[in-house]
Write a protein that holds these residues in place. Structure first.
Motif, short mmCIF file in Angstrom:
data_model
loop_
_atom_site.label_atom_id
_atom_site.label_comp_id
_atom_site.label_asym_id
_atom_site.label_seq_id
_atom_site.Cartn_x
_atom_site.Cartn_y
_atom_site.Cartn_z
N LEU A 68 -5.30 2.41 -0.94
CA LEU A 68 -6.29 2.36 0.15
C LEU A 68 -6.83 0.95 0.31
CD1 LEU A 68 -7.87 3.97 2.24
CD2 LEU A 68 -9.59 4.44 0.47
N GLU B 242 -10.82 9.61 9.65
CA GLU B 242 -10.33 8.24 9.59
C GLU B 242 -8.84 8.19 9.88
OE1 GLU B 242 -11.45 5.58 6.40
OE2 GLU B 242 -13.08 6.93 5.83
N SER B 243 -8.12 9.18 9.35
CA SER B 243 -6.67 9.23 9.57
C SER B 243 -6.34 9.40 11.05
CB SER B 243 -6.06 10.38 8.76
OG SER B 243 -4.68 10.47 8.97
N ALA C 143 0.83 -1.21 0.00
CA ALA C 143 0.00 0.00 0.00
C ALA C 143 0.86 1.25 0.00
CB ALA C 143 -0.93 -0.01 1.22
N ALA D 138 0.98 4.14 -2.90
CA ALA D 138 0.68 5.55 -2.60
C ALA D 138 1.78 6.47 -3.13
CB ALA D 138 0.50 5.73 -1.10
N LEU E 181 -3.62 5.77 -5.60
CA LEU E 181 -4.23 5.88 -4.28
C LEU E 181 -5.41 4.94 -4.04
CD1 LEU E 181 -3.92 9.73 -3.80
CD2 LEU E 181 -2.49 7.93 -2.83
N ILE F 139 -2.24 7.10 4.36
CA ILE F 139 -2.96 7.14 3.08
C ILE F 139 -4.26 7.91 3.20
CG2 ILE F 139 -4.11 5.72 1.34
CD1 ILE F 139 -1.91 3.60 1.91
N THR F 140 -5.02 7.68 4.27
CA THR F 140 -6.28 8.42 4.43
C THR F 140 -6.02 9.90 4.65
OG1 THR F 140 -6.27 7.71 6.76
CG2 THR F 140 -7.68 6.48 5.23
N TYR G 290 -2.32 2.99 7.03
CA TYR G 290 -3.70 3.41 6.73
C TYR G 290 -3.89 4.88 7.09
CZ TYR G 290 -8.78 3.27 6.45
OH TYR G 290 -10.09 3.52 6.09
N ALA H 87 -4.21 -1.13 2.06
CA ALA H 87 -4.10 -0.75 3.47
C ALA H 87 -5.26 -1.34 4.27
CB ALA H 87 -4.06 0.76 3.60
N LYS H 88 -6.47 -1.33 3.69
CA LYS H 88 -7.62 -1.93 4.35
C LYS H 88 -7.44 -3.43 4.53
CE LYS H 88 -11.19 1.42 3.00
NZ LYS H 88 -12.42 1.64 2.19
N LEU I 130 -5.47 11.41 1.35
CA LEU I 130 -6.72 11.50 0.59
C LEU I 130 -7.68 12.54 1.18
CD1 LEU I 130 -7.32 7.71 -0.03
CD2 LEU I 130 -6.93 9.43 -1.80
#
Length: 291
Positions: A222, A253-254, A209, A213, A218, A244-245, A241, A225-226, A248
């Motif tokens: 993502l 979430e980050s 992931a 990125a 992306l 990346i969040t 994770y 990463a999930k 984005l």
């Protein structure tokens, strides 16, 4: 103002460099120390300070040259010899580094930084000089990776892969090495092969992931990463994770991911899982922030 009136006095440039150095302006400090050495080429202290700033700027070959000039002018300067040694470690010149650090330790046996550098140098020499079995090659490669000796680590992982082409950990770690060298296309090939061999390793999905990125892929990043989080919600998975969040713009979430990363890291510390744990070595050594 004094420098403007008396531009050819090295003492003023040296003082200005020290001020910049104390306030963490390494580039400006290096420029001032360089001017000092131009005006006073025999000033061993200025050459040593110049080496320190170049090292901070990660210009290791130039730093080495400055440190070497310093010890030529003042052979009894233990800090100068230490600087020569640590530069040679960063340039992977380990036998020469060992000699310089031993000289520094002889001049100042109580210097703990020198003793730490000596230990690292001796460990590196031992690891690099070994002729490992397949299992030893993998373990040695991981240790070298942890020391930041990336090219030599790749050599060890090459040996492990040559001995067993189904060794997913060797592919995964070699991919991590290429990622460290910003060779993300090459990293993805190794990481994809590791996933083919073992699709349930969370660390490999997290590293995959990360490289995706860096290549601006992306949506795929993502998803990977999930997948890492689904397999094992640990420090490394949450950290990637979160990166990346954040990139984005998914800030809630980050933030939640980073909080979970901190939680898992603290748990690892409290249960003494850090020593030798592959995921923690990866997490502590890799620069996971996207840039």
């Amino acid at each position: 103002e004094a420098i403007n009136r008396l531009p050819n006095l090295p003492e003023f440039h040296l003082a200005r460099g020290l001020w910049y150095s104390r306030h963490n302006f390494a580039k400006e400090a290096e420029s001032s120390f360089t001017r000092t050495t131009e005006l006073s080429p025999q000033n061993a202290t200025a050459w040593r300070f110049k080496g320190e700033m170049l090292y901070k700027l990660e210009q290791f070959e130039d730093a080495l040259s400055a440190y070497e000039t310093s010890v030529q002018l003042h052979p009894g300067n233990s800090i100068g010899w230490q600087g020569v040694g640590i530069c040679k470690i960063r340039l992977h010149q380990f036998p020469e580094a060992l000699s310089s650090l031993e000289k520094a330790a002889e001049l100042d046996p109580a210097n703990q930084e020198t003793q730490i550098a000596l230990k690292k140098c001796r460990t590196s020499l031992k690891l690099i000089g070994s002729e490992p079995s397949q299992e030893d090659a993998l373990v040695t490669g991981i240790h070298l990776f942890g020391l930041g000796i990336i090219e030599q680590a790749i050599t060890k992982f090459n040996i492990a892969i040559a001995q067993d082409s189904s060794n997913f950990k060797a592919f995964s770690m070699r991919g991590a090495c290429y990622a460290q060298l910003d060779q993300h296309e090459t990293a993805l090939k190794d990481l994809a092969r590791a996933i083919e061999l073992n699709s349930s390793d969370a660390s490999t999905h997290a590293l995959y992931a990360k490289s995706l990125a860096h290549l601006d892929r992306l949506p795929e990043a993502l998803a990977s990463a999930k997948r890492a989080l689904e397999l094992e919600p640990d420090f490394l998975s949450f950290q990637v994770y979160g990166d990346i969040t954040q990139f984005l713009g998914l800030y809630e979430e980050s933030a939640e991911a980073y909080l979970n990363a901190i939680k898992h890291f603290r748990e690892s510390l409290s249960t003494d899982k850090l020593g030798g744990n592959l995921k923690e070595i990866l997490a502590s050594q890799l620069s996971l922030r996207l840039s």
